[in-house]
Write a protein that holds these residues in place. Structure first.
Motif, PDB file in Angstrom:
ATOM      1  N   HIS A  19       0.871  -1.173   0.000  1.00 32.42           N
ATOM      2  CA  HIS A  19       0.000   0.000   0.000  1.00 32.42           C
ATOM      3  C   HIS A  19       0.906   1.221   0.000  1.00 32.42           C
ATOM      4  O   HIS A  19       1.669   1.437   0.937  1.00 32.42           O
ATOM      5  CB  HIS A  19      -0.892  -0.015   1.252  1.00 32.42           C
ATOM      6  N   ASN A  22       0.713   7.323  -4.460  1.00 35.49           N
ATOM      7  CA  ASN A  22       1.065   7.659  -5.840  1.00 35.49           C
ATOM      8  C   ASN A  22       1.051   9.182  -5.959  1.00 35.49           C
ATOM      9  O   ASN A  22      -0.014   9.809  -5.970  1.00 35.49           O
ATOM     10  CB  ASN A  22       0.056   7.029  -6.802  1.00 35.49           C
ATOM     11  N   TYR A  25      -0.884  10.803  -9.213  1.00 33.94           N
ATOM     12  CA  TYR A  25      -2.346  10.867  -9.192  1.00 33.94           C
ATOM     13  C   TYR A  25      -2.906  11.250  -7.827  1.00 33.94           C
ATOM     14  O   TYR A  25      -4.115  11.344  -7.653  1.00 33.94           O
ATOM     15  CB  TYR A  25      -2.935   9.529  -9.642  1.00 33.94           C
ATOM     16  N   THR A  27      -3.104   9.483  -5.044  1.00 35.58           N
ATOM     17  CA  THR A  27      -3.965   8.419  -4.544  1.00 35.58           C
ATOM     18  C   THR A  27      -3.136   7.411  -3.753  1.00 35.58           C
ATOM     19  O   THR A  27      -1.914   7.334  -3.900  1.00 35.58           O
ATOM     20  CB  THR A  27      -4.651   7.662  -5.702  1.00 35.58           C
ATOM     21  N   ASP A  28      -3.803   6.647  -2.911  1.00 40.19           N
ATOM     22  CA  ASP A  28      -3.165   5.522  -2.235  1.00 40.19           C
ATOM     23  C   ASP A  28      -3.461   4.282  -3.060  1.00 40.19           C
ATOM     24  O   ASP A  28      -4.622   3.906  -3.234  1.00 40.19           O
ATOM     25  CB  ASP A  28      -3.710   5.356  -0.809  1.00 40.19           C
ATOM     26  N   ASP A  29      -2.417   3.663  -3.583  1.00 42.30           N
ATOM     27  CA  ASP A  29      -2.569   2.507  -4.478  1.00 42.30           C
ATOM     28  C   ASP A  29      -2.051   1.232  -3.822  1.00 42.30           C
ATOM     29  O   ASP A  29      -1.229   1.268  -2.914  1.00 42.30           O
ATOM     30  CB  ASP A  29      -1.774   2.733  -5.772  1.00 42.30           C
ATOM     31  N   TRP A  30      -2.522   0.123  -4.339  1.00 40.94           N
ATOM     32  CA  TRP A  30      -2.008  -1.196  -3.983  1.00 40.94           C
ATOM     33  C   TRP A  30      -1.233  -1.709  -5.192  1.00 40.94           C
ATOM     34  O   TRP A  30      -1.766  -1.741  -6.294  1.00 40.94           O
ATOM     35  CB  TRP A  30      -3.148  -2.162  -3.665  1.00 40.94           C
ATOM     36  N   ASN A  31       0.023  -2.082  -4.986  1.00 43.06           N
ATOM     37  CA  ASN A  31       0.862  -2.604  -6.064  1.00 43.06           C
ATOM     38  C   ASN A  31       1.484  -3.927  -5.632  1.00 43.06           C
ATOM     39  O   ASN A  31       1.892  -4.084  -4.480  1.00 43.06           O
ATOM     40  CB  ASN A  31       1.990  -1.616  -6.402  1.00 43.06           C
ATOM     41  N   LEU A  78      -0.322  -3.006 -10.791  1.00 45.19           N
ATOM     42  CA  LEU A  78      -1.245  -2.258  -9.945  1.00 45.19           C
ATOM     43  C   LEU A  78      -2.429  -3.174  -9.659  1.00 45.19           C
ATOM     44  O   LEU A  78      -2.914  -3.867 -10.557  1.00 45.19           O
ATOM     45  CB  LEU A  78      -1.714  -0.998 -10.670  1.00 45.19           C
ATOM     46  N   GLN A  80      -6.357  -3.448  -8.179  1.00 43.33           N
ATOM     47  CA  GLN A  80      -7.585  -2.786  -7.763  1.00 43.33           C
ATOM     48  C   GLN A  80      -8.087  -3.436  -6.477  1.00 43.33           C
ATOM     49  O   GLN A  80      -8.008  -4.652  -6.320  1.00 43.33           O
ATOM     50  CB  GLN A  80      -8.649  -2.906  -8.857  1.00 43.33           C
ATOM     51  N   GLU A  81      -8.626  -2.638  -5.561  1.00 41.21           N
ATOM     52  CA  GLU A  81      -9.091  -3.176  -4.275  1.00 41.21           C
ATOM     53  C   GLU A  81     -10.177  -4.232  -4.436  1.00 41.21           C
ATOM     54  O   GLU A  81     -10.297  -5.123  -3.600  1.00 41.21           O
ATOM     55  CB  GLU A  81      -9.591  -2.043  -3.375  1.00 41.21           C
TER      56      GLU A  81
END
Length: 131
Positions: A19, A22, A25, A27-31, A78, A80-81
């Motif tokens: 987590h 980014n 953008y 945003t908080d992303d999951w990679n 990347l 998506q949740e």
């Protein structure tokens, strides 16, 4: 014969879903990342990912890395949740020297979440790790 095939155990190679922020953008992303915690390079790393449940299945994603240096990591994709409600598999194959290794990493449904975050080896971030 099957009994004559030696399947070496994979150690020191992990998959983590991290987590992270980014900045582009905002945003908080999951990679998803692959981590090589070994003292040797990994060659021809092939990663096949997919998600599934009793009544859903995702498309299959494939990624190839020519080399993953010792004590390093690389981003896979990347995430998506919505995918965390599914079982997510990462099938990883690679060469170490002249020997091929293979392992499937499984993130069980609903196990990737903010409460499950832990420190990830080699990375200065928090995430969910499968060894």
């Amino acid at each position: 014969m099957k009994k004559d095939i030696i399947v070496p155990k994979v150690e020191g190679v992990y998959v983590a879903i991290v987590h992270e922020y980014n900045a582009i953008y905002k945003t908080d992303d999951w990679n998803a990342y692959i981590i090589n915690d070994k003292d040797v390079n990994l060659d021809m790393v092939l990663i096949v990912t997919s998600g599934y449940s009793e009544n859903k299945i995702t498309a299959t994603f494939r990624k190839k890395l020519e080399k993953l240096p010792a004590k390093s990591y690389a981003k896979i994709e990347l995430m998506q949740e919505d995918l965390f409600a599914l079982n997510n598999t990462f099938k990883v194959s690679f060469f170490e020297g002249n020997q091929m290794f293979d392992k499937t990493y499984l993130f069980r449904k609903n196990t990737v979440n903010l409460k499950a975050l832990q420190t990830i080896p080699l990375m200065d971030v928090k995430g969910v790790l499968v060894k």
